[in-house]
Design an enzyme around this catalytic site. Structure first.
Site, mmCIF file in Angstrom:
data_model
loop_
_atom_site.group_PDB
_atom_site.id
_atom_site.type_symbol
_atom_site.label_atom_id
_atom_site.label_comp_id
_atom_site.label_asym_id
_atom_site.label_seq_id
_atom_site.Cartn_x
_atom_site.Cartn_y
_atom_site.Cartn_z
ATOM 1 N N LYS A 81 -0.753 3.879 3.541
ATOM 2 C CA LYS A 81 -1.251 5.057 4.401
ATOM 3 C C LYS A 81 -1.484 6.256 3.627
ATOM 4 O O LYS A 81 -1.067 6.552 2.582
ATOM 5 C CB LYS A 81 0.088 5.389 5.336
ATOM 6 N N SER A 156 2.101 6.708 13.448
ATOM 7 C CA SER A 156 0.842 7.436 12.778
ATOM 8 C C SER A 156 0.178 6.461 11.772
ATOM 9 O O SER A 156 -0.793 6.775 11.091
ATOM 10 C CB SER A 156 0.962 8.820 12.110
ATOM 11 N N SER A 180 6.498 6.146 13.545
ATOM 12 C CA SER A 180 5.135 5.772 13.057
ATOM 13 C C SER A 180 5.071 4.568 12.270
ATOM 14 O O SER A 180 3.699 4.151 12.097
ATOM 15 C CB SER A 180 4.711 7.198 12.361
#
Length: 442
Positions: A81, A156, A180
């Protein structure tokens, strides 16, 4: 090289490297070629670190040939990420406000993974500042959902999930502040592990709410998550052998189950039936204090997030997605006494939760009570955006508020997940429970 390498989970790929069926260089080049030729490459990866991946693959290949592998995942390529610092490569946390931010060193968890022989394929897109469960990001890119590219992927850790689901990484490392890791796992039929706050290092991780931020893996299997957790903390993987649901006790949290929409409700019910058939004892009930904790969420989350990023945001607010900007600015309405009082009360509610669920192996609920929404409607309908974003995060946030370990598994109905919430720092037990759940659901 095996023809099915793109469908292998991280642990299975590691075993194939160990037996010589797969070479780290060949599989890394395979992933790099797949990424380069993929129609959604730019929606999934914010940066592809091809040079780094090749150097790491060569070293892993040499170790494999010499019989000197560093562990099961040595030579396995994964994505990260875009909030994990990576030396010499932009780490921008999905926002134009951090455009051009290039750290000098790797985040501690990335450095540990590198020392264990894992290969960094690149950085994956994410929600802006990690402050949305939808995965929608019009400022950079919105990764595609595996079931329909017109649907959000969940966030996310959106790009991390998409990289696995679309066959462009063997696993991905994300973060979970309010759901997330678990939400994109559910929306893309993956396994996602939320670790307990404080279990894994946040050094070199761009923060959102540091008291809630956690690092966690997204992968194809529970075993993958167990092995990745061991790598990220430089420890030993949980022993999943002979994991069983015989005698396991689960509490279904009806407060956040009974109003799920049709498909998530059906997936959850199907999963519960399979768990019961495998020997699990399932009780339905509620836990006192959850609603009070949920009502304090705006104070707890937005106050800290805005406190961390206020100066950066207000220097150029026009660079942000308006709905994320509005959410950050909500933090300005609360005082320091409000924030401190809320945290003191939350600690009391956490102790109460533990006392009420002590007899259970895990608390179960749908990972998300909705299916992934349409990107276009989210962009054009403000009320729909607010409703869907809050619903997307509602169930997973229970785990963050209560400071728990959490695991999301696919139910068998596309885009839906079943979530197990375990004890704080109880990841090993939760992973054993999850392995048994996974076998029952297979």
């Amino acid at each position: 090289m095996r023809d099915d390498w793109q469908s292998l989970g991280a642990a299975e790929l590691g075993r194939a490297i160990g037996t010589g069926e797969v070479d780290p260089v060949e599989v890394t080049e395979g992933y790099l070629a797949a990424i380069k030729g993929h129609e959604f490459r730019d929606r999934i990866y914010s940066a592809v670190t091809a040079d780094r991946a090749r150097v790491e693959a060569e070293a892993a290949s040499k170790r494999a040939k010499q019989g000197a592998r560093l562990g099961l995942l040595d030579g396995v390529p994964i994505s990260w990420k875009d909030l994990f610092d990576s030396a010499g490569v932009a780490t921008e946390s999905g926002t134009k406000l951090l455009e051009g931010r290039v750290p000098d060193a790797d985040a501690e968890v990335l450095a540990r993974a590198t020392r264990a022989g894992l290969i960094c394929l690149g950085k994956a897109h994410m929600s802006e500042f990690a402050f949305s469960g939808l995965g929608l990001n019009p400022c950079t890119q919105t990764p595609p959902n595996i079931h329909n590219p017109k649907l959000v992927p969940g966030g996310s850790s959106s790009g991390a999930a998409a990289s696995i689901a679309w066959g462009l990484a063997a696993a991905g490392i994300g973060s979970d502040t309010g759901g997330s890791v678990r939400i994109p796992a559910a929306f893309n039929d993956l396994v996602g592990l939320k670790t307990t706050s404080g279990r894994l290092s946040l050094k070199g991780v761009v923060p959102l709410c540091e008291r809630f931020d956690t690092v966690g893996p997204l992968a194809r299997t529970v075993e993958d998550c167990a092995e990745l957790l061991a790598v990220l903390e430089d420890g030993k993987a949980a022993d999943l052998r002979r994991a069983t649901l015989q005698g396991a006790r689960f509490l279904v949290l009806t407060t956040y189950t009974d109003d799920a929409r049709e498909e998530p409700a059906a997936g959850f019910a199907h999963a519960l039936d399979r768990l019961a058939q495998a020997g699990a004892q399932i009780t339905r009930g509620t836990v006192e204090g959850i609603e009070e904790a949920m009502d304090m969420s705006p104070i707890l989350f937005t106050s800290e997030a805005y406190g961390i990023w206020k100066d950066v945001i207000e220097a150029a607010p026009e660079k942000m997605f308006g709905r994320i900007l509005d959410r950050f600015r909500q933090g300005a309405q609360f005082s320091a006494p409000d924030y401190i009082a809320a945290w003191r009360r939350l600690e009391v509610l956490r102790a109460s939760w533990q006392a009420q669920v002590a007899e259970y192996d895990a608390v179960l609920l749908p990972t998300a009570p909705i299916l992934p929404p349409e990107i276009d409607r989210l962009m054009t309908d403000d009320d729909y955006y607010v409703t869907e974003n809050l619903l997307t995060l509602r169930n997973t946030r229970v785990g963050n508020l209560m400071g728990l370990a959490g695991l999301s598994l696919p139910t068998g109905i596309p885009g839906t997940g079943i979530m197990a919430l375990g004890r704080p720092m109880g990841e090993d037990h939760l992973l054993r429970v999850g392995a048994a759940m996974e076998a029952a659901l297979a």
